[in-house]
Design an enzyme around this catalytic site. Structure first.
Site, PDB file in Angstrom:
ATOM      1  N   MET A  99     -11.768   4.796   5.285  1.00 31.34           N
ATOM      2  CA  MET A  99     -10.540   5.540   5.948  1.00 31.34           C
ATOM      3  C   MET A  99     -11.105   5.421   7.578  1.00 31.34           C
ATOM      4  O   MET A  99     -12.336   6.009   8.014  1.00 31.34           O
ATOM      5  CB  MET A  99     -10.259   7.069   5.880  1.00 31.34           C
ATOM      6  CG  MET A  99      -9.574   7.355   4.754  1.00 31.34           C
ATOM      7  SD  MET A  99      -7.693   6.466   4.518  1.00 31.34           S
ATOM      8  CE  MET A  99      -7.085   7.060   6.237  1.00 31.34           C
ATOM      9  N   ASP A 125      -8.430   1.086   6.390  1.00 28.27           N
ATOM     10  CA  ASP A 125      -6.858   1.863   6.447  1.00 28.27           C
ATOM     11  C   ASP A 125      -6.879   2.738   7.722  1.00 28.27           C
ATOM     12  O   ASP A 125      -7.749   3.747   7.645  1.00 28.27           O
ATOM     13  CB  ASP A 125      -6.800   2.549   5.093  1.00 28.27           C
ATOM     14  CG  ASP A 125      -5.453   3.401   4.819  1.00 28.27           C
ATOM     15  OD1 ASP A 125      -4.586   2.873   5.888  1.00 28.27           O
ATOM     16  OD2 ASP A 125      -5.132   3.896   3.919  1.00 28.27           O
ATOM     17  N   GLY A 126      -6.299   2.601   8.670  1.00 25.54           N
ATOM     18  CA  GLY A 126      -5.854   3.486   9.787  1.00 25.54           C
ATOM     19  C   GLY A 126      -6.109   2.734  11.147  1.00 25.54           C
ATOM     20  O   GLY A 126      -7.250   2.258  11.408  1.00 25.54           O
ATOM     21  N   GLY A 127      -4.991   2.501  11.737  1.00 26.69           N
ATOM     22  CA  GLY A 127      -5.256   2.028  13.038  1.00 26.69           C
ATOM     23  C   GLY A 127      -5.573   0.583  13.185  1.00 26.69           C
ATOM     24  O   GLY A 127      -6.114   0.156  13.939  1.00 26.69           O
ATOM     25  N   HIS A 172      -2.888   4.647  -3.003  1.00 19.76           N
ATOM     26  CA  HIS A 172      -3.977   5.480  -2.237  1.00 19.76           C
ATOM     27  C   HIS A 172      -3.588   7.050  -2.371  1.00 19.76           C
ATOM     28  O   HIS A 172      -2.724   7.213  -1.863  1.00 19.76           O
ATOM     29  CB  HIS A 172      -3.866   4.887  -0.745  1.00 19.76           C
ATOM     30  CG  HIS A 172      -4.839   5.786   0.130  1.00 19.76           C
ATOM     31  ND1 HIS A 172      -4.926   5.594   1.446  1.00 19.76           N
ATOM     32  CD2 HIS A 172      -5.892   6.857  -0.170  1.00 19.76           C
ATOM     33  CE1 HIS A 172      -5.875   6.572   2.043  1.00 19.76           C
ATOM     34  NE2 HIS A 172      -6.302   7.002   1.059  1.00 19.76           N
ATOM     35  N   MET A 227       0.846  11.484  -0.770  1.00 21.75           N
ATOM     36  CA  MET A 227       0.288  12.743  -0.108  1.00 21.75           C
ATOM     37  C   MET A 227       1.004  14.085  -0.777  1.00 21.75           C
ATOM     38  O   MET A 227       1.991  14.019  -1.037  1.00 21.75           O
ATOM     39  CB  MET A 227       0.398  12.799   1.349  1.00 21.75           C
ATOM     40  CG  MET A 227       0.157  11.371   2.039  1.00 21.75           C
ATOM     41  SD  MET A 227       0.255  11.604   4.047  1.00 21.75           S
ATOM     42  CE  MET A 227      -0.191   9.923   4.459  1.00 21.75           C
ATOM     43  N   HIS A 272       0.814  -1.196  -0.022  1.00 21.48           N
ATOM     44  CA  HIS A 272      -0.051   0.132   0.002  1.00 21.48           C
ATOM     45  C   HIS A 272       1.024   1.329  -0.040  1.00 21.48           C
ATOM     46  O   HIS A 272       1.563   1.519   0.827  1.00 21.48           O
ATOM     47  CB  HIS A 272      -0.787  -0.043   1.213  1.00 21.48           C
ATOM     48  CG  HIS A 272      -2.106   0.886   1.373  1.00 21.48           C
ATOM     49  ND1 HIS A 272      -3.129   0.964   0.906  1.00 21.48           N
ATOM     50  CD2 HIS A 272      -1.815   2.109   2.166  1.00 21.48           C
ATOM     51  CE1 HIS A 272      -3.814   2.149   0.891  1.00 21.48           C
ATOM     52  NE2 HIS A 272      -3.176   2.738   2.063  1.00 21.48           N
ATOM     53  N   ASP A 323       0.890   5.239   0.230  1.00 22.39           N
ATOM     54  CA  ASP A 323       0.309   6.310   0.778  1.00 22.39           C
ATOM     55  C   ASP A 323       1.011   7.621  -0.045  1.00 22.39           C
ATOM     56  O   ASP A 323       1.770   8.178   0.433  1.00 22.39           O
ATOM     57  CB  ASP A 323       0.368   6.365   2.127  1.00 22.39           C
ATOM     58  CG  ASP A 323      -0.641   5.519   2.877  1.00 22.39           C
ATOM     59  OD1 ASP A 323      -1.866   5.627   2.413  1.00 22.39           O
ATOM     60  OD2 ASP A 323      -0.319   4.710   3.677  1.00 22.39           O
ATOM     61  N   GLY A 355       0.031   5.680  12.367  1.00 19.25           N
ATOM     62  CA  GLY A 355       0.360   5.588  13.809  1.00 19.25           C
ATOM     63  C   GLY A 355      -0.819   6.162  14.563  1.00 19.25           C
ATOM     64  O   GLY A 355      -0.671   6.532  15.734  1.00 19.25           O
ATOM     65  N   GLY A 393      -3.394  11.484   6.813  1.00 18.99           N
ATOM     66  CA  GLY A 393      -2.183  12.161   6.704  1.00 18.99           C
ATOM     67  C   GLY A 393      -1.034  11.570   7.335  1.00 18.99           C
ATOM     68  O   GLY A 393       0.178  11.983   6.854  1.00 18.99           O
TER      69      GLY A 393
HETATM   70  C1  DX5 Z   1      -3.135   7.374   6.581  1.00 17.93           C
HETATM   71  C2  DX5 Z   1      -2.758   6.302   5.696  1.00 17.93           C
HETATM   72  C3  DX5 Z   1      -2.635   4.813   6.375  1.00 17.93           C
HETATM   73  C4  DX5 Z   1      -1.884   4.838   7.317  1.00 17.93           C
HETATM   74  C5  DX5 Z   1      -1.908   3.547   7.858  1.00 17.93           C
HETATM   75  O1  DX5 Z   1      -3.100   8.650   6.256  1.00 17.93           O
HETATM   76  O2  DX5 Z   1      -3.697   6.355   4.411  1.00 17.93           O
HETATM   77  O3  DX5 Z   1      -2.430   4.104   5.175  1.00 17.93           O
HETATM   78  O4  DX5 Z   1      -0.465   5.411   6.946  1.00 17.93           O
HETATM   79  O5  DX5 Z   1      -0.948   3.581   9.124  1.00 17.93           O
HETATM   80  P1  DX5 Z   1      -1.339   3.035  10.478  1.00 17.93           P
HETATM   81  O6  DX5 Z   1      -1.494   1.561  10.433  1.00 17.93           O
HETATM   82  O7  DX5 Z   1      -0.092   3.181  11.517  1.00 17.93           O
HETATM   83  O8  DX5 Z   1      -2.372   3.690  11.039  1.00 17.93           O
HETATM   84 ZN    ZN Z   2      -3.443   4.527   2.819  1.00 24.12          ZN
END
Ligand code: DX5
Ligand code: ZN
Length: 220
Positions: A135, A173-175, A64, A35, A31, A33, A143, A140
């Protein structure tokens, strides 16, 4: 269950070796990310980085896009070697056009919803989707903590896709961690993205095994 480790939490100075280690551990997806410092308050990778790593890896590149006006860059990311492009509902005015363009480029198309975006945003594009990304943190940064409300949203999306007879996968995706993976899969997730909870605990094969165990216990 498909696990898609978020490279944001990998050792960014050793991405080639990290991708090789994922493959070696039995992971199938990676994946990315992306940005832009505008849609989200952080800047990460662009097409040149993905193109370079594409030469080194056979993993499915799940990209993403957390960028504004994603339509402007779809062809660049496809040419760089993305296997799937996921655009945010909130990132542009022309979601239908962006999804058609991704499919025209010959790769898989997905849509991402921020935590505050209602499920109804999917209604008019459902036939253009290979994947819906839910999400479960505000995008952004890696962690952050999983937002519990996301579980109900995953269930609603699973219901909508079933009703529409859509084969689209649900990605979360996220946490995401082995500790909450079972609940997330039970709610209807097919693909789990994990960044910090995955990369901070090598060996990766063992980490993958914990996610797979959670998936197996979710289906009994
Ligand atoms: C957040 C990203 C995620 C994130 C996942 O903006 O899209 O992919 O980095 O990381 P963890 O698993 O640490 O929340
Ligand atoms: Zn992501």
């Amino acid at each position: 269950m498909i696990l898609s480790p978020s490279l944001l939490s990998a050792d960014l100075g050793r991405l080639e070796q990290e991708l090789a280690a994922l493959e070696e551990a039995g992971v199938a997806w990676a994946h990315w990310d992306v940005m832009d410092g505008r849609f989200v308050p952080n800047i990460t990778f662009g097409p040149p980085v993905i193109r370079r790593l594409r030469q080194a890896s056979g993993l499915f590149f799940d990209v993403h896009l957390m960028i504004e006006e994603p339509e402007r860059y779809l062809a660049d990311f496809a040419r760089a070697g993305a296997d799937m492009l996921v655009v945010h509902v909130e990132a542009g005015a022309h979601l239908d056009r962006a999804l058609r363009e991704i499919r025209r480029l010959g790769i898989k198309a997905g849509v991402a919803l921020n935590p505050s975006t209602p499920v109804a945003a999917l209604e008019n594009v459902v036939d253009l989707l290979d994947l819906v990304l839910v999400m479960s943190v505000n995008p952004g940064f890696g962690g952050q903590s999983f937002i519990p409300r996301s579980l109900a949203k995953i269930r609603r999306i699973a219901g909508m896709l079933a009703q529409e007879k859509s084969p689209a996968l649900i990605q979360v995706d996220g946490g995401v961690a082995p500790e909450n993976a079972q609940d997330i899969i039970r709610a209807g997730a097919d693909v789990l993205v994990s960044g910090s909870a995955f990369f901070s605990h090598p060996p990766y094969a063992e980490r993958l095994r914990l996610f797979e165990e959670a998936a197996a216990s979710a289906t009994v």
